[in-house]
Structures are given as C-alpha cells and as structure tokens.
Design a protein around this motif. Structure first.
Motif, PDB file in Angstrom:
ATOM      1  N   THR A 252      26.768  43.080  33.628  1.00 26.92           N
ATOM      2  CA  THR A 252      27.275  44.677  33.647  1.00 26.92           C
ATOM      3  C   THR A 252      26.053  44.715  35.425  1.00 26.92           C
ATOM      4  O   THR A 252      24.684  43.801  35.061  1.00 26.92           O
ATOM      5  CB  THR A 252      27.253  45.659  33.291  1.00 26.92           C
TER       6      THR A 252
ATOM      7  N   ARG B 207      40.166  46.760  41.750  1.00 26.25           N
ATOM      8  CA  ARG B 207      39.343  46.486  40.403  1.00 26.25           C
ATOM      9  C   ARG B 207      38.474  47.806  40.480  1.00 26.25           C
ATOM     10  O   ARG B 207      38.186  48.696  39.933  1.00 26.25           O
ATOM     11  CB  ARG B 207      38.773  45.549  39.953  1.00 26.25           C
TER      12      ARG B 207
ATOM     13  N   ARG C 251      31.709  35.796  42.751  1.00 22.40           N
ATOM     14  CA  ARG C 251      31.334  36.899  41.139  1.00 22.40           C
ATOM     15  C   ARG C 251      32.168  37.856  41.850  1.00 22.40           C
ATOM     16  O   ARG C 251      32.581  39.179  42.117  1.00 22.40           O
ATOM     17  CB  ARG C 251      29.536  37.261  41.855  1.00 22.40           C
ATOM     18  N   PRO C 252      33.227  37.356  40.474  1.00 24.57           N
ATOM     19  CA  PRO C 252      34.822  38.687  40.568  1.00 24.57           C
ATOM     20  C   PRO C 252      34.491  40.047  39.622  1.00 24.57           C
ATOM     21  O   PRO C 252      34.257  39.713  38.486  1.00 24.57           O
ATOM     22  CB  PRO C 252      36.103  37.261  39.665  1.00 24.57           C
ATOM     23  N   ALA C 253      34.209  40.891  40.466  1.00 26.80           N
ATOM     24  CA  ALA C 253      34.759  42.535  39.628  1.00 26.80           C
ATOM     25  C   ALA C 253      35.940  43.085  38.309  1.00 26.80           C
ATOM     26  O   ALA C 253      36.666  42.463  39.169  1.00 26.80           O
ATOM     27  CB  ALA C 253      33.844  43.082  40.651  1.00 26.80           C
ATOM     28  N   ALA C 254      35.505  43.466  37.073  1.00 23.49           N
ATOM     29  CA  ALA C 254      35.715  43.530  36.641  1.00 23.49           C
ATOM     30  C   ALA C 254      36.717  45.077  36.446  1.00 23.49           C
ATOM     31  O   ALA C 254      37.670  45.759  36.022  1.00 23.49           O
ATOM     32  CB  ALA C 254      36.250  43.271  35.053  1.00 23.49           C
TER      33      ALA C 254
ATOM     34  N   ARG D 243      34.944  37.530  45.122  1.00 25.48           N
ATOM     35  CA  ARG D 243      35.532  36.778  43.396  1.00 25.48           C
ATOM     36  C   ARG D 243      35.349  34.908  44.167  1.00 25.48           C
ATOM     37  O   ARG D 243      35.637  34.274  42.649  1.00 25.48           O
ATOM     38  CB  ARG D 243      37.126  36.893  43.334  1.00 25.48           C
TER      39      ARG D 243
ATOM     40  N   ASP E  49      37.976  45.539  48.029  1.00 29.20           N
ATOM     41  CA  ASP E  49      38.638  44.380  47.458  1.00 29.20           C
ATOM     42  C   ASP E  49      39.862  44.719  47.628  1.00 29.20           C
ATOM     43  O   ASP E  49      40.512  44.239  46.651  1.00 29.20           O
ATOM     44  CB  ASP E  49      37.851  44.622  45.580  1.00 29.20           C
TER      45      ASP E  49
ATOM     46  N   ARG F 173      31.206  46.469  36.192  1.00 29.10           N
ATOM     47  CA  ARG F 173      31.246  45.631  35.420  1.00 29.10           C
ATOM     48  C   ARG F 173      32.191  44.001  36.064  1.00 29.10           C
ATOM     49  O   ARG F 173      32.495  43.875  36.980  1.00 29.10           O
ATOM     50  CB  ARG F 173      32.425  45.703  34.314  1.00 29.10           C
ATOM     51  N   PHE F 174      31.600  42.862  35.301  1.00 27.32           N
ATOM     52  CA  PHE F 174      31.984  41.105  36.149  1.00 27.32           C
ATOM     53  C   PHE F 174      32.827  40.805  35.416  1.00 27.32           C
ATOM     54  O   PHE F 174      32.997  41.253  33.984  1.00 27.32           O
ATOM     55  CB  PHE F 174      31.070  40.447  36.536  1.00 27.32           C
ATOM     56  N   ALA F 175      33.435  40.154  35.594  1.00 23.88           N
ATOM     57  CA  ALA F 175      34.520  39.396  34.856  1.00 23.88           C
ATOM     58  C   ALA F 175      34.009  38.500  33.696  1.00 23.88           C
ATOM     59  O   ALA F 175      34.820  38.447  33.101  1.00 23.88           O
ATOM     60  CB  ALA F 175      35.610  38.915  36.008  1.00 23.88           C
ATOM     61  N   ASP F 176      32.471  38.562  34.163  1.00 22.58           N
ATOM     62  CA  ASP F 176      31.579  37.090  33.536  1.00 22.58           C
ATOM     63  C   ASP F 176      31.561  38.298  32.177  1.00 22.58           C
ATOM     64  O   ASP F 176      30.731  37.124  30.561  1.00 22.58           O
ATOM     65  CB  ASP F 176      31.064  36.288  33.874  1.00 22.58           C
TER      66      ASP F 176
END
Length: 387
Positions: free
Chosen positions: A148, A163, A126-129, A34, A158, A142-145
C-alpha cells in the motif's frame, strides 16, 4: 507550500493528460499502470480530437504544437458504402473550418504524453487493487501485490473496469448489446491496394441494421477493421467459435456478412492480424457519486459511453480540468469538488448525446462526421457552468 501527493491510476490518455498538466505547473504526481511497458499491447486506432475538448486539453498540457506535427487532417475523410453493392453513397471530405478535428493514432498521442513526463513518473507493472479513504482527507492505494501507499489524492483513470470506482460508486458497466471484432491490414497500400483505395484516407463505413463493417486508416500504412455485431456477450460460446482460432473467427464473420459485397468481405478475408473481441459496455447515463475526500475519477472510469467519437476527448478534458483545478484552488479537496461539479454534468450530457447519436446512426445508415461532432459538442457545452 508542499506539493500534495497525487497518484493517477492508469496510464491511458486521460490519466496522462492529468499528469502532464500537473507537472507543467510544478506539481508532483505518480502514475501507476498495470501494463509492464508502454509497448505491452497495441493502443487502438485513430482519434479525432475536437476543438473544445481534446484540443483544449492539449493546449492546457502545453503539447498542442507537438500534436500538430503528428496529426493527420486528411484522416477526417468519411466514406459510406452500400453493403451489398459496394457503391459509394456518402462522402465527406476534410474541412479546415472552426470544427476541424485532425486525427492522430492513439499510440502516437499516448507516446507524446509519455515523452513529455519527467523520468520515472510512470511506474509500470503496478496494478492497483483498490483504494481506501482514510477519513482524514487522504487515501490508501492498495496494489495487487499486497503493498500500500498513502496519497492526498488518488485519481481513478483506469478505464471501464476501474479498481478505484468502488470507493465512490457501486455502478458497474452494463453490456450494450453490441460487440466489435477488430482486425487489421498491414502495409495496405502495397499488399492490399484495392482495400486501401476502398477505405481512403480516413474512415469507411457500411451498415445494414445494427450490423456494421468499418475500416480506419492509421499511420504507417495500417488499416484497422471493425465488425460490429448485435449479439449476446458470449456469442462465441453459442457459436462454438474459439476466439484464439483466427481461421474459425474469420469463417464465422464471413458467414455473418454473407451477401455483402466482395470488396467489403476482403477486409475480413485478407486481414493480417488476429481478431480481438471487444464487447461494448456503458455506465448508467448520469453516473455520479457523493464526494469522497481523497478520491476521484476521470474518463471511462467516471463515464463509460457508447463509441461515438467523444470518449477520449472527454477523458483528456477531465484530466486537464482536474489538474488545473488543483493549481488554482488553495485546498486540494476544494479543487476536487470544483472539478467534479464541472465534469459530472458534462459527462451526463455527453452520455445522453452519445446514446441519442448511436440510435440515430442505426436508423440513418451513416451520419456526417461534422454533424455528429457539432451535436456532441453543443450538448456538452450546454451542460457546462458559465462564468
């Protein structure tokens, strides 16, 4: 055989150990982080790497010699001071025996791993969601933006507020009841010579009950200072202290440590950096999960513990063990099961030992670093399967 698609979420020490060890054996891996760069924030103080955990992981990663060139054996010095007189009441010198655990700055260690990876391995910013197991043994990251990507294995490295963990477990970190407020002294030998002598080459500790003031020598003339307080998690709200107001935080800390020796208070009075509030959290001792194909955890994401000198070591060993399991087992799912069967028992043993040791530190003022290290490592080793 096609290399499995492996994603490591988090470019901390554990995740990078996993990535480096995988690449050393010709496996492909992508690390998602991230933070926007390797220098987006300060990386914390020094780490003492133990023979059977952190040093073993460095050997597996093929970086032990490089570590030796950066490590500071003299950093193992431990000085215990009386908080009210400032007198030296305990002094442990570095040893060269089998339990030798040289210190290294966390930032230097992280940089060593980053430099060893193939270009482009780490995707910054590239923060993961979250992650969704697909049911066919793979997982959708899945990414914060909102985008996928599909992987054969997603490794949650992390940290405390992972997440990735919710795909395996409902556990959330619980506040330990203690908070560390961190600051620093820069160019200490020149600008703060008295404090530099007080701290020595390694770590200085002074305690009264659960209140502690410690300082740790880092490379480059830096000293990190840690004030540990037994306080509610939102102590600053009740105290009316704005954490962004350095002068207000300094005044509050000096009031908390009122009556302590001036040489110790100078670590707070003369600090060069701002103050960082770090409430301490832990996962339940023995945290575990039912195996889910395509997803696993390592380090603090799997077993967040009290700070007792073993967390980074175990994270590194987790990363090396997972990577080596992928290399030696025919199937990826078989490899992850083998890793979890090895990691989870030692993590539980380490968490119990940390909790016991933390309680002992409170009661005993200061504990020999060598004795603490032996206790932790013996408990961890006893939990490992034989053969």
């Amino acid at each position: 055989m096609t290399s499995p698609r492996i994603a490591v979420v988090g470019a901390g020490i554990g995740g990078l150990t996993c990535a480096r060890t995988l690449q050393r054996h010709g496996r492909q891996v992508t690390v998602f982080e991230r933070e926007t760069s390797a220098h987006a924030r300060r990386q914390g103080g020094m780490l003492d790497l133990h023979v059977d955990t952190g040093q073993a992981a460095l050997r597996a990663a093929g970086l032990f010699a490089e570590f030796g060139a950066l490590a500071r054996p003299e950093g193992q010095e431990l000085r215990g001071l009386d908080p009210f007189t400032g007198e030296l009441i305990f002094h442990e010198h570095p040893t060269d025996g089998p339990g030798n655990a040289p210190e290294i700055d966390r930032g230097q260690l992280r940089g060593l791993f980053l430099e060893s990876l193939a270009p482009g391995t780490v995707r910054w910013g590239r923060p993961a969601a979250g992650v969704t197991p697909t049911g066919d043994g793979t997982a959708r990251l899945r990414f914060a933006d909102g985008t996928t990507e599909e992987f054969d294995l997603v490794v949650g490295a992390d940290g405390a507020w992972s997440r990735i963990r919710p795909a395996l477990s409902d556990a959330r970190p619980a506040y330990l009841g203690d908070t560390i407020v961190e600051t620093r002294l820069d160019d200490a030998d020149t600008r703060h010579p008295a404090s530099a002598r007080l701290v020595g080459n390694g770590t200085m500790v002074a305690k009264s009950g659960r209140t502690m003031l410690s300082a740790q020598r880092n490379s480059g003339g830096h000293i990190r200072v840690y004030a540990m307080l037994e306080v509610p998690r939102d102590w600053h709200v009740a105290a009316g202290v704005d954490l962004d107001d350095d002068a207000a935080v300094r005044r509050h800390l000096l009031a908390v440590f009122d009556g302590w020796h001036d040489s110790l208070l100078d670590l707070i009075r003369d600090s060069d950096g701002g103050f960082v509030n770090r409430p301490l959290h832990v996962l339940p001792v023995g945290h575990t999960w039912d195996h889910v194909p395509g997803v696993t955890l390592l380090g603090d994401a799997a077993h967040l513990m009290p700070p007792a000198g073993i967390g980074a070591n175990l994270a590194m060993l987790d990363g090396a063990d997972l990577a080596e399991a992928v290399v030696v087992h025919d199937g990826l799912d078989e490899a992850v099961r083998a890793y979890e069967n090895r990691m989870l028992p030692r993590a539980a043993a380490g968490a119990r030992a940390c909790a016991d040791l933390t309680a002992g530190l409170v009661a005993d003022m200061v504990v020999s670093a060598n004795a603490a290290r032996r206790y932790l490592n013996e408990r961890i080793k006893s939990a490992q399967p034989t053969g």
